[in-house]
Design a protein around this motif. Structure first.
Motif, PDB file in Angstrom:
ATOM      1  N   THR A  97       5.228   7.535  -2.865  1.00  0.00           N
ATOM      2  CA  THR A  97       5.295   6.078  -3.514  1.00  0.00           C
ATOM      3  C   THR A  97       5.488   5.274  -2.384  1.00  0.00           C
ATOM      4  OG1 THR A  97       7.369   6.273  -4.130  1.00  0.00           O
ATOM      5  CG2 THR A  97       5.686   6.679  -5.993  1.00  0.00           C
ATOM      6  N   ASN A  98       5.820   5.633  -1.292  1.00  0.00           N
ATOM      7  CA  ASN A  98       6.351   4.939  -0.043  1.00  0.00           C
ATOM      8  C   ASN A  98       7.388   3.855  -0.539  1.00  0.00           C
ATOM      9  OD1 ASN A  98       6.610   3.740   2.443  1.00  0.00           O
ATOM     10  ND2 ASN A  98       4.995   2.260   2.121  1.00  0.00           N
ATOM     11  N   LEU A 145      -2.464  12.870  10.079  1.00  0.00           N
ATOM     12  CA  LEU A 145      -2.730  13.235   8.892  1.00  0.00           C
ATOM     13  C   LEU A 145      -1.470  12.902   7.818  1.00  0.00           C
ATOM     14  CD1 LEU A 145      -4.339  16.682   9.690  1.00  0.00           C
ATOM     15  CD2 LEU A 145      -5.634  14.598   9.128  1.00  0.00           C
ATOM     16  N   THR A 194      -2.385  11.542  -5.098  1.00  0.00           N
ATOM     17  CA  THR A 194      -3.857  11.787  -5.362  1.00  0.00           C
ATOM     18  C   THR A 194      -4.671  12.692  -4.500  1.00  0.00           C
ATOM     19  OG1 THR A 194      -4.432   9.657  -4.687  1.00  0.00           O
ATOM     20  CG2 THR A 194      -3.656   9.588  -6.788  1.00  0.00           C
ATOM     21  N   LEU A 195      -4.269  13.073  -3.127  1.00  0.00           N
ATOM     22  CA  LEU A 195      -4.868  13.353  -2.215  1.00  0.00           C
ATOM     23  C   LEU A 195      -4.289  14.716  -1.838  1.00  0.00           C
ATOM     24  CD1 LEU A 195      -5.448  10.385   0.116  1.00  0.00           C
ATOM     25  CD2 LEU A 195      -6.792  11.334  -1.660  1.00  0.00           C
ATOM     26  N   GLN A 216      -0.137  10.180   7.516  1.00  0.00           N
ATOM     27  CA  GLN A 216      -0.380   8.790   6.941  1.00  0.00           C
ATOM     28  C   GLN A 216      -1.175   8.978   5.716  1.00  0.00           C
ATOM     29  OE1 GLN A 216       1.681   6.769   8.365  1.00  0.00           O
ATOM     30  NE2 GLN A 216       2.252   7.780  10.208  1.00  0.00           N
ATOM     31  N   ILE A 217      -1.971   9.758   5.585  1.00  0.00           N
ATOM     32  CA  ILE A 217      -2.844   9.785   4.630  1.00  0.00           C
ATOM     33  C   ILE A 217      -2.335  10.169   3.239  1.00  0.00           C
ATOM     34  CG2 ILE A 217      -5.073  10.889   3.626  1.00  0.00           C
ATOM     35  CD1 ILE A 217      -5.488   9.934   6.173  1.00  0.00           C
ATOM     36  N   PHE A 218      -1.181  11.065   3.272  1.00  0.00           N
ATOM     37  CA  PHE A 218      -0.541  11.378   1.960  1.00  0.00           C
ATOM     38  C   PHE A 218       0.641  10.542   1.453  1.00  0.00           C
ATOM     39  CE2 PHE A 218      -2.538  15.232   4.195  1.00  0.00           C
ATOM     40  CZ  PHE A 218      -3.254  15.645   3.093  1.00  0.00           C
ATOM     41  N   GLY A 271       2.450   7.705   0.248  1.00  0.00           N
ATOM     42  CA  GLY A 271       1.866   6.348  -0.314  1.00  0.00           C
ATOM     43  C   GLY A 271       0.872   6.534  -1.428  1.00  0.00           C
ATOM     44  N   ALA A 272       0.184   7.827  -1.260  1.00  0.00           N
ATOM     45  CA  ALA A 272      -0.968   8.311  -2.175  1.00  0.00           C
ATOM     46  C   ALA A 272      -0.645   8.671  -3.476  1.00  0.00           C
ATOM     47  CB  ALA A 272      -1.664   9.194  -1.339  1.00  0.00           C
TER      48      ALA A 272
END
Lengths: 471, 471
Positions: B146-147, B191, B201-202, B193-195, B197-198
């Motif tokens: 959730t950052n 990589l 979902t990723l 950074q993609i996960f 705060g996602a």
């Protein structure tokens, strides 16, 4: 050629260079290590023109190499072999669109130089903290696309940490306007993170909103002499625990590298001899603070405990600049004295002494005729390991051993949880490292992202991601 | 059911809850605003078990809701409507794997609580700077997904800034081991950074390596009274320019919110009345520094110039904790006195006064029976705009106007370049904001990333990304 005519019609003749001599300086990386032909070099002036170029290239099946100041070290901004590429040079897209002195942000187009952004910030009594030797040429789009580092990462973070918003042109020619200026925004996936450090392979950055900081009111700079890198690390950890982010510079330079830097700095003179050096800077914002006195006190403790052998605090801004100039001149000195096989490793801080020892042993046993320079950003765990040819010889004399040297050095870092490219990126020159050190899962993830955002492989082909091994 | 039997065989009976009463506390978000059924609640103990669960679910076409401490405000960690989901609760995957006191890093599994990580850091005289009221329940995987923010983002950055490495299980069941502990690493796409705060979902985050900081040696805390939010902003910008990252807290709390917080704090007592309050903290690392004296000097200047109406410096740690407790009790007070329609906006700092004025006008003209509380993280431009029912009534009395209130408040922020969810995220509750305020390009980019990493839509369905409007 139909594409060239269409580009000329859309952008004007002066924005499209096709002659071999006109193209050559843009086709070649600045160190002259890579040169491959481009169909043309294109100079858009607006984001809308970038979208036109992308759409025309997509329609014609011609690939695009986004190019900033061409100051990178891995040939990421010049064409790879294969032809059928245009260079999209962003230098004419260089406006500073806004500066917000309350929110401490600046919005600049991709082609604005790092120097121009730093100057605009300074005029507002602000600091943009990314800084390195090539800042007069390096451009904002390039430093974001490469997540550039430099000497002040220690306190302020890499370029990624400075980016609040981005505008980018996607591979399908659409503009993504993500130019927010917010410190916090958790509305869905943070799309800007995808483009930062992607070396132009996922989209073309056309503008960015960047963080600024209050300009320091006072700074103190010192040069300390230490016995070795272990002592340098101990000195750093002590200072870091006492100063935190006020410690804005902590560079390690081994004795031979520092002598080379001094020799290639006009008026350069080392205040004392030492096996190795640590360059320090302490910054203060509060006008009532006295960073020179603090640094003097902390270095006196280090001298008393034997951690430092010697230390000099710069007595003027000019003297401080002289210390920093000698550090910055190391690379230039190497280049002038025959060149070097360069590496840019990072390891966890605690692993620095054993990594350096392993590298020294490697060179002494396997490459005993070569000379070793170790210097870099100690507090980030990021060291440049540069291996120089024997005295009087040039880099050409290492041609047959160059690849082996790089494999050996990088393996020593990676084996200790380290990186084989801490700040320089991959481009064309570090693809072998990607093949050697990245897991299949990592490469698959990167390829999945590339396929999702640039399914035609239109953007900056032959960079960042190694071609999949089909065997 | 075949999947349940397979999960029991793989993980043991105690790791698979299927009874309705056993499942209920996990199916419901902690505020009781969302509850939807899960087939089962599963408690893996190892990353390998997470991969088994993902593969079994994929084979059976059952979707997965990753769940941490379930302390979020947008129902991102509980099932959305639609059924056919299991909850993958990470609480048993809670080891602290390593702490590196030289490199200042900690490696913890997803289910470790924020409190456990902060305590482990404190035992090593380090600080992990993410902190908020629910830290005893909130888990590392959740705060990364959730950052998460909190009160110390001002100086240290959000959770994203703390993440150096990640381990995650992908939608295809493979493990991505990206647990690096490096400050700098430009080897290909970043990589992690993609996960971050996602919202799960990723991929499912199973462990992380996080930054630590030297623990402050001294802190000073003050409560200042100001005329309005414009004065608070001016006070902040002055202090920020003089203190930089040493200013570790700068919270704005309007008068009514602060009175509510004081009333709901055991022993809470406001030292003075004021139209609005600013809560400040200054931290120092150097044992020779005197943050209380610095804060006193700076606040004396603010009082002299009329910027502050009143100011009290906490004379003890206990008094400082009391100030912070009153600030933290505002949400609890709202909940106990009928609830509030909550918002979590951010705007560029310079836009704060006019945004607050617009919100005050909105409430006075369109919702005159409602009560308004404004408080939050001033230096981040992040304010909580909470609209309370008339005195003596509960949130239920606003049921018919709740949606309109939220649309109105969020629109005022977005119109000023702001965010409609600065730190709380999207989950299930803010999907309308995504539809209303995100561009087609942005939603397309997010959907492309989702399709690339989770083509079967297996992970946390119904969160973060609104379903595509097919009309």
């Amino acid at each position: 050629m139909q594409l060239i005519n269409a580009l000329r019609a859309a952008l004007g003749d002066s924005a499209v260079l096709t002659g071999p001599e006109d193209r050559a300086p843009f086709e070649r990386d600045w160190r002259g290590l890579a040169q491959n032909p481009a169909v043309a070099v294109i100079f858009p002036q607006t984001t809308a023109q970038v979208t036109e170029i992308v759409k025309l290239c997509a329609d014609n099946g011609v690939k695009i190499v986004p190019q900033g100041g061409n100051t990178g070290l891995v040939a990421g901004g010049v064409p790879a072999p294969g032809g059928n590429q245009i260079i999209l040079n962003l230098r004419r897209l260089h406006q500073i669109r806004a500066l917000d002195p309350v929110g401490d942000t600046i919005t600049a187009e991709a082609g604005a130089t790092l120097h121009a952004v730093r100057e605009a910030a300074a005029r507002a009594n602000k600091l943009f903290p990314i800084s390195f030797g090539a800042e007069g040429s390096a451009q904002i789009g390039g430093i974001i696309s490469t997540n550039a580092g430099g000497m002040q990462v220690l306190s302020y973070g890499s370029t990624r940490a400075q980016v609040l918003g981005l505008e980018a042109v996607l591979a399908d020619g659409r503009i993504w306007n993500g130019l927010g200026a917010l410190r916090k925004d958790n509305t869905g996936l943070d799309l800007k993170q995808i483009f930062i450090g992607a070396e132009g392979t996922l989209g073309i950055i056309t503008a960015a909103t960047l963080r600024l900081y209050p300009a320091p009111s006072a700074q103190a700079c010192a040069l300390a002499g230490v016995a070795d890198v272990a002592a340098a690390l101990e000195l750093f950890t002590r200072l870091r625990h006492q100063c935190g982010p006020a410690l804005t510079l902590c560079e390690f330079i081994d004795g031979p590298a520092m002598q080379l830097g001094a020799a290639h700095t006009p008026g350069g003179r080392l205040p004392f001899g030492a096996p190795a050096y640590v360059l320090l800077e302490l910054s203060a914002l509060d006008a009532a603070a006295t960073p020179a006195a603090t640094l003097e006190r902390l270095l006196a403790e280090a001298l008393e405990s034997g951690l430092a052998q010697n230390a000099v605090i710069a007595q003027s801004t000019r003297e401080a600049q002289g210390f920093i100039a000698m550090r910055e001149a190391v690379s230039e000195g190497e280049l002038r004295e025959g060149g070097a096989v360069k590496h840019d490793i990072a390891v966890p801080l605690a692993a620095i002494p054993e990594t350096v020892a392993a590298i020294e042993t490697l060179v002494a046993t396997k490459y005993p005729d070569c000379r070793l320079n170790i210097f870099g950003h100690l507090g980030d765990g990021n060291l440049h390991i540069n291996i120089r040819p024997p005295a009087g010889q040039t880099l050409a004399s290492l041609a047959t051993r160059k690849t082996a040297i790089t494999i050996d050095v990088e393996a020593l870092a990676v084996a200790r949880g380290g990186s084989f490219s801490a700040e320089h990126g991959i481009g064309q020159f570090r693809l072998a490292g990607m093949r050697a050190h990245k897991s299949a899962v990592e490469l698959d993830l990167m390829r999945a992202l590339k396929a999702a955002l640039d399914p035609q492989n239109l953007l900056n082909p032959g960079k960042l991601l190694p071609v999949k091994d089909l065997s």
